[in-house]
Motif scaffolding. Sequence first.
Motif, mmCIF file in Angstrom:
data_model
loop_
_atom_site.group_PDB
_atom_site.id
_atom_site.type_symbol
_atom_site.label_atom_id
_atom_site.label_comp_id
_atom_site.label_asym_id
_atom_site.label_seq_id
_atom_site.Cartn_x
_atom_site.Cartn_y
_atom_site.Cartn_z
ATOM 1 N N MET A 216 0.778 -1.236 -0.006
ATOM 2 C CA MET A 216 0.001 -0.175 0.247
ATOM 3 C C MET A 216 0.927 1.214 0.047
ATOM 4 O O MET A 216 2.006 1.321 0.732
ATOM 5 C CB MET A 216 -0.976 -0.011 1.130
ATOM 6 C CG MET A 216 -1.921 1.143 1.158
ATOM 7 S SD MET A 216 -2.514 1.355 3.103
ATOM 8 C CE MET A 216 -2.886 -0.244 3.526
ATOM 9 N N ARG A 224 -5.693 9.484 -1.142
ATOM 10 C CA ARG A 224 -6.107 8.261 -0.684
ATOM 11 C C ARG A 224 -4.905 7.040 -0.715
ATOM 12 O O ARG A 224 -3.666 7.375 -1.212
ATOM 13 C CB ARG A 224 -7.175 7.534 -1.867
ATOM 14 C CG ARG A 224 -8.279 8.493 -1.955
ATOM 15 C CD ARG A 224 -9.478 7.637 -3.105
ATOM 16 N NE ARG A 224 -10.632 8.204 -2.709
ATOM 17 C CZ ARG A 224 -11.178 9.261 -3.858
ATOM 18 N NH1 ARG A 224 -10.417 9.804 -4.503
ATOM 19 N NH2 ARG A 224 -12.517 9.613 -3.838
ATOM 20 N N TYR A 225 -5.319 6.003 0.106
ATOM 21 C CA TYR A 225 -4.181 5.098 0.345
ATOM 22 C C TYR A 225 -4.941 4.043 -0.735
ATOM 23 O O TYR A 225 -5.954 3.547 -1.043
ATOM 24 C CB TYR A 225 -4.441 4.560 1.658
ATOM 25 C CG TYR A 225 -3.953 5.494 2.660
ATOM 26 C CD1 TYR A 225 -2.472 5.367 3.106
ATOM 27 C CD2 TYR A 225 -4.406 6.284 3.308
ATOM 28 C CE1 TYR A 225 -1.955 6.206 3.942
ATOM 29 C CE2 TYR A 225 -3.900 7.282 4.143
ATOM 30 C CZ TYR A 225 -2.828 6.794 4.612
ATOM 31 O OH TYR A 225 -2.172 8.061 5.399
ATOM 32 N N LEU A 226 -3.682 3.602 -1.556
ATOM 33 C CA LEU A 226 -3.898 2.591 -2.502
ATOM 34 C C LEU A 226 -3.534 1.353 -2.109
ATOM 35 O O LEU A 226 -2.339 1.105 -1.723
ATOM 36 C CB LEU A 226 -3.218 3.009 -4.081
ATOM 37 C CG LEU A 226 -3.630 4.311 -4.480
ATOM 38 C CD1 LEU A 226 -2.834 4.967 -5.703
ATOM 39 C CD2 LEU A 226 -5.064 4.502 -4.682
ATOM 40 N N ARG A 244 -8.970 0.911 -2.839
ATOM 41 C CA ARG A 244 -8.356 2.521 -2.421
ATOM 42 C C ARG A 244 -9.437 2.775 -1.245
ATOM 43 O O ARG A 244 -10.544 2.695 -0.956
ATOM 44 C CB ARG A 244 -8.220 3.467 -3.264
ATOM 45 C CG ARG A 244 -9.693 3.964 -3.829
ATOM 46 C CD ARG A 244 -9.414 4.862 -5.163
ATOM 47 N NE ARG A 244 -10.511 5.846 -5.644
ATOM 48 C CZ ARG A 244 -10.539 6.399 -6.545
ATOM 49 N NH1 ARG A 244 -9.593 6.710 -7.304
ATOM 50 N NH2 ARG A 244 -11.863 6.897 -7.046
ATOM 51 N N PHE A 252 -11.699 -0.181 2.347
ATOM 52 C CA PHE A 252 -11.035 -0.197 0.878
ATOM 53 C C PHE A 252 -12.161 -0.591 -0.122
ATOM 54 O O PHE A 252 -12.706 -1.676 -0.138
ATOM 55 C CB PHE A 252 -9.841 -1.148 0.904
ATOM 56 C CG PHE A 252 -8.710 -0.516 1.544
ATOM 57 C CD1 PHE A 252 -7.749 0.460 0.802
ATOM 58 C CD2 PHE A 252 -8.440 -0.695 2.887
ATOM 59 C CE1 PHE A 252 -6.769 1.037 1.400
ATOM 60 C CE2 PHE A 252 -7.310 0.042 3.455
ATOM 61 C CZ PHE A 252 -6.460 0.777 2.955
ATOM 62 N N TRP A 330 -6.926 5.545 -10.126
ATOM 63 C CA TRP A 330 -6.796 4.283 -10.228
ATOM 64 C C TRP A 330 -5.488 3.722 -10.833
ATOM 65 O O TRP A 330 -5.048 4.074 -11.931
ATOM 66 C CB TRP A 330 -7.789 3.430 -11.124
ATOM 67 C CG TRP A 330 -9.327 3.681 -10.338
ATOM 68 C CD1 TRP A 330 -10.215 4.488 -10.659
ATOM 69 C CD2 TRP A 330 -9.661 3.053 -9.038
ATOM 70 N NE1 TRP A 330 -11.291 4.452 -9.675
ATOM 71 C CE2 TRP A 330 -10.907 3.705 -8.898
ATOM 72 C CE3 TRP A 330 -9.019 2.067 -8.194
ATOM 73 C CZ2 TRP A 330 -11.503 3.289 -7.629
ATOM 74 C CZ3 TRP A 330 -9.653 1.651 -6.895
ATOM 75 C CH2 TRP A 330 -10.669 2.228 -6.682
#
Length: 429
Positions: A216, A224-226, A244, A252, A330
Amino acid sequence: MGSNPRPRPVASPNAAPESANTPGPGADPGPWGAHDPAVIRARDGRYYMFSTDTEVAGSPGVGVQVRRSDDLMHWQWVGHAFDGVPASAERWSGAQGIWAPDVVERDGEYRMYYSASTFGSRRSCINLAVSGSLEGPWTDLGPVVRTRAEDPVNAIDAAVVRTAEGTDLMLYGSFFGGLRLLALDERGLPRRPGDLGVSVGRRTTAHNGPIEGSHMWYDAETGRYLLVCSFDSLFDTYNIRVARSEHPEGPFLDAAGRRLGSREGDVVDGGTKILGSLVTTAGETELAPGHSNHLVTPDGMLLVHHVRTGADPERHRAQLRRMALTSAGWPVVSPVEYDALPLLPLEGTDLDGPWQVWRMDAESTLPARPSVGAVRLGALLPTPAEQGGVRATLEVDGTAVDAVVWRTRASTAFAGLSGDEVVLGVRAE
C-alpha cells in the motif's frame, strides 16, 4: 507468499529446470527463481531485489535471495542475506527457508521485514533485521509479530506503509484470516507489543480466503491510500487486485464501489483486477502474476511481481511493469514488460494502426487472450510530471476508457478502466 495448504515455493518444490532460458548449475540465475520479489533503490542508485528462498540454478541454500541491477533489466546474483534462517525465527516457526521479504530505508538504516512459517501453518512470525548496506551484514532484531494456530490471522507477507503524516504501518497477513494493518514505532517495531493490528480485508467466497501478497502507499494527488493484493492460488490462478480508501485502515473500495474481498453471505469479491494470466502477442502464456510490490523510480512507478511460465508452471521469475494512475486515480499497469527505454511524448497519430487488446475479466481464471481492437484518441489529459506515461481518454472498440499510455521507441501500450473493467492494449507494429 501466503500460507496455502498446498506446497509452497520454498527450497526445492519450484526448482527451475535447465533450458535455454534457465541457467545451468553454477550459472547466475538472473531473475529466474525470484518469488515474491521486492526491489529497493540503494543510495548509490543501484537497485536490489530481495525474494523468497527457492531452489534455482546457481543459488543453493536459504536466507533471503538477493540480486542487484543497474538498469532493472539485468539482474546479478549477490547471494543470501543470512546464512540460513535466523535462530529466533526458526525456533518459533520451524521454517526451513525465509519468505516474502520487504526492505525499506529509514534514517540511514535499511530495515528488512521477513516471514518464517511452514506449509499450511499459522504458527508464523515476521522478524525485523537491520543493516547499513543492502549487501549486509544483517542483524536480526527478532519478532515484530507472531501468530499461533488459534490466532485469526497469519504473520507473513509484510509490507511497510508510510502514512501521509510520515509514520510507518505494517500491512501483513494472507491465506488464513486476510490482511491486517499494524502500527510501528520509530524503531520499526510494534507500538504495542503483542498487537495483531486491525483487519483491512478478507475473503469468504473461496476456500480459506486466499488474499495475500499486499502492499500500500499514500497518493498525495488523490488523498487516498492505494492497496494492491493478490487473489487465488499462486500456482495457477493468482491475479492482482486494487482498492483504495481515504484512511489506511479502510474501508477499501474498488472501482465498482465494492468493499475489498468479501464477507459472510457475499457471492462476489470486491477488488479491481488490474493484471491476471494472459497470452502475449508472441503467443506465450504468462501465468499467475502475483505477490507484487511497488517501486518509485525517476522514470515513474513500477509494479514488481513474479510470474510463471505457461508451458511449465514450475518455472517462475521476477517481472517489472510500468504502473501509473488514471485521471480518476486508479493504478493500472502496462501490458508490456519494463524495457528501461525512455518514455517519448505522445501524439494522436501515435495511436494509429491495429491494436492487440486484452480485457481483465474479474470472474475468469483463464489466461486473457488478445483480440484485434480499434483504438481512437479522445483527448490527452493533464499528467503530473513524475507520473511516467500520459493520461488520456480513449475509445476502444466503441467504449470509453480512462487510460494511461506509455510510448517508447519499441512499443506503444495503454492500460485503463472502462467502467470497472481494466482494458490493456499494445499497438501492433
